[in-house]
Design a protein around this motif. Structure first.
Motif, short mmCIF file in Angstrom:
data_model
loop_
_atom_site.label_atom_id
_atom_site.label_comp_id
_atom_site.label_asym_id
_atom_site.label_seq_id
_atom_site.Cartn_x
_atom_site.Cartn_y
_atom_site.Cartn_z
N VAL A 14 69.08 70.88 27.27
CA VAL A 14 70.17 69.95 26.94
C VAL A 14 69.57 68.60 26.55
CG1 VAL A 14 72.35 68.95 27.71
CG2 VAL A 14 71.51 71.08 28.76
N ASP A 15 69.74 68.21 25.29
CA ASP A 15 69.21 66.93 24.81
C ASP A 15 69.98 66.54 23.56
OD1 ASP A 15 67.47 64.80 23.79
OD2 ASP A 15 66.00 65.59 25.23
N ASP A 16 70.35 65.26 23.47
CA ASP A 16 71.10 64.82 22.29
C ASP A 16 70.18 64.66 21.08
OD1 ASP A 16 70.07 62.63 23.89
OD2 ASP A 16 70.93 61.31 22.36
N ALA A 17 68.85 64.62 21.30
CA ALA A 17 67.92 64.46 20.19
C ALA A 17 67.33 65.81 19.78
CB ALA A 17 66.80 63.49 20.58
N LEU A 57 67.41 69.06 31.47
CA LEU A 57 68.50 68.16 31.15
C LEU A 57 68.02 66.75 30.85
CD1 LEU A 57 71.62 67.79 31.21
CD2 LEU A 57 71.46 67.59 33.69
N ASP A 58 68.33 66.27 29.66
CA ASP A 58 68.01 64.90 29.26
C ASP A 58 68.87 63.92 30.07
OD1 ASP A 58 66.91 62.79 27.82
OD2 ASP A 58 68.45 62.92 26.25
N VAL A 59 68.28 62.81 30.52
CA VAL A 59 69.06 61.83 31.29
C VAL A 59 69.95 61.01 30.37
CG1 VAL A 59 68.94 59.79 32.76
CG2 VAL A 59 67.38 61.70 33.16
N ILE A 60 69.35 60.43 29.32
CA ILE A 60 70.10 59.51 28.46
C ILE A 60 70.77 60.27 27.32
CG2 ILE A 60 69.98 57.38 27.11
CD1 ILE A 60 68.88 56.79 29.79
N MET A 61 72.08 60.39 27.40
CA MET A 61 72.85 61.00 26.32
C MET A 61 74.15 60.21 26.16
SD MET A 61 72.46 65.14 26.86
CE MET A 61 73.12 65.14 28.52
N PRO A 62 74.69 60.12 24.93
CA PRO A 62 75.96 59.42 24.76
C PRO A 62 77.10 60.23 25.41
CG PRO A 62 75.27 60.44 22.70
CD PRO A 62 74.14 60.64 23.67
N THR A 109 58.43 64.19 31.76
CA THR A 109 58.52 62.92 31.07
C THR A 109 58.15 63.06 29.59
OG1 THR A 109 56.29 62.44 31.86
CG2 THR A 109 58.12 61.42 33.05
N LYS A 110 58.82 62.21 28.78
CA LYS A 110 58.50 62.10 27.35
C LYS A 110 57.48 60.98 27.18
CE LYS A 110 62.99 61.71 26.61
NZ LYS A 110 64.33 61.54 26.06
N PRO A 111 56.56 61.08 26.25
CA PRO A 111 56.34 62.24 25.37
C PRO A 111 55.83 63.45 26.16
CG PRO A 111 54.60 60.60 25.09
CD PRO A 111 55.61 59.99 25.98
#
Ligand SMILES: [Mg+2]
Length: 311
Positions: A14-17, A57-62, A109-111
């Motif tokens: 799950v990631d908005d990017a 799961l991505d933390v930052i999503m709109p 963590t990204k990258p």
């Protein structure tokens, strides 16, 4: 553990990017079946429709961020045990505490460092597999491989309440192998174990509906739970069971009734109401079974309510 074994395990990314999804896909696609969601709402829908083995799961999503998605999943009993790994950037390390408090099992963590991602995912998948295995084993009878008494109790309770809501009758059959102690004395305990396995398999064959459950209740006692089944349906299944065990033709020289293994079966059908509980169903079948034994074994006895209950 082999890698090819993991290929059936499902992971939801799950990631908005889309670029992040692409990188994770490249990293994990050889080892797992991957599914993708680009928003929190889509992720929740996919998890409930086809629960995966792990969610990344991505933390930052709109709209709905990763924390909200995590909270929603943890609040749903059906999916709350699915492990969640959060994806965060190096700058957001203080957020790790928040995520772990919400019930996430780990962070990446990204990258992305592909080797680290693969290891963390593999660790969590392996832990989940161990948990699932333990849960399954603790609900199965070790000898016959069918559900045990603990699983039956859980299932009886659930089906009882379901039949209460749908106002349908529920039936329970209690089958006991006749003169089993003398079988063990005559042929030995190993043969006794084989006999239990054969009887269990033959009883299982008589159940045709997916909602029916056969469990080993104890020693030489088996229980069939038949939700949404009336007395006539239950008697039909009981007759098939009696016949199926006789058809096995397992010789029993020590039996006083027949020269082969037989069972006695107690049948109970109840309409779940406010004044009765699932324990009454087991009790009624047990009484009927006792009656079948008293009347000479190798037969079915149907429980009927005591006359004073009608008074
Ligand atoms: Mg994002």
């Amino acid at each position: 553990m082999t890698i090819c074994h993991d290929s059936q395990l499902m992971i939801l990314l799950v990631d908005d990017a889309p670029t992040n999804i692409q990188v994770l896909n490249e990293t994990l696609k050889d080892d797992y079946r991957l599914f993708f969601a680009t928003s929190g709402a889509e992720a929740l829908r996919m998890v409930t429709q086809a629960p995966p083995d792990l969610v990344i799961l991505d933390v930052i999503m709109p709209d709905m961020d990763g924390y909200e998605v995590c909270r929603a999943l943890k609040a749903n009993a059906q999916v709350q045990d699915i492990p969640i790994i959060f994806v965060t950037s190096m700058r957001q390390q203080e957020d790790e505490v928040v995520g772990l408090e919400l019930g996430a099992v780990d962070y990446i963590t990204k990258p992305f460092n592909p080797a680290v991602v693969r290891l963390r995912v593999r660790n969590q998948i392996e832990l989940k597999r161990q948990r699932d295995l333990l849960a399954r084993l603790s609900n199965l009878d070790g000898l016959t491989g069918i559900p045990n008494r603990r699983a039956l109790d859980t299932c009886t309770d659930r089906e009882w309440r379901r039949c209460q809501r749908s106002r349908k009758p529920i039936s329970l059959l209690m089958a006991d192998i006749d003169h089993f102690k003398s079988y063990n004395d005559t042929y030995g305990h190993l043969a006794g174990d084989d006999c239990l396995k054969a009887v269990s398999a033959s009883l299982l064959q008589t159940l045709e509906r997916p909602g029916d459950l056969l469990a080993r209740y104890g020693g030489e006692e088996f229980v069939a739970l038949l939700p949404e089944t009336d007395a006539a349906g239950a008697q039909l299944v009981a007759s098939k069971m009696l016949q199926a065990v006789a058809n096995l033709g397992v010789p029993h020289a020590g039996a006083l009734t027949e020269a082969h293994i037989t069972v006695s079966i107690g049948v109970a059908t109840l309409q779940p109401g406010r004044t009765t509980s699932s324990a009454n169903l087991l009790e009624a079948a047990d009484q009927a079974l006792y009656q079948a034994k008293v009347e000479g074994r190798n037969r079915i006895s149907i429980w009927s309510p005591p006359l004073d209950r009608h008074a």
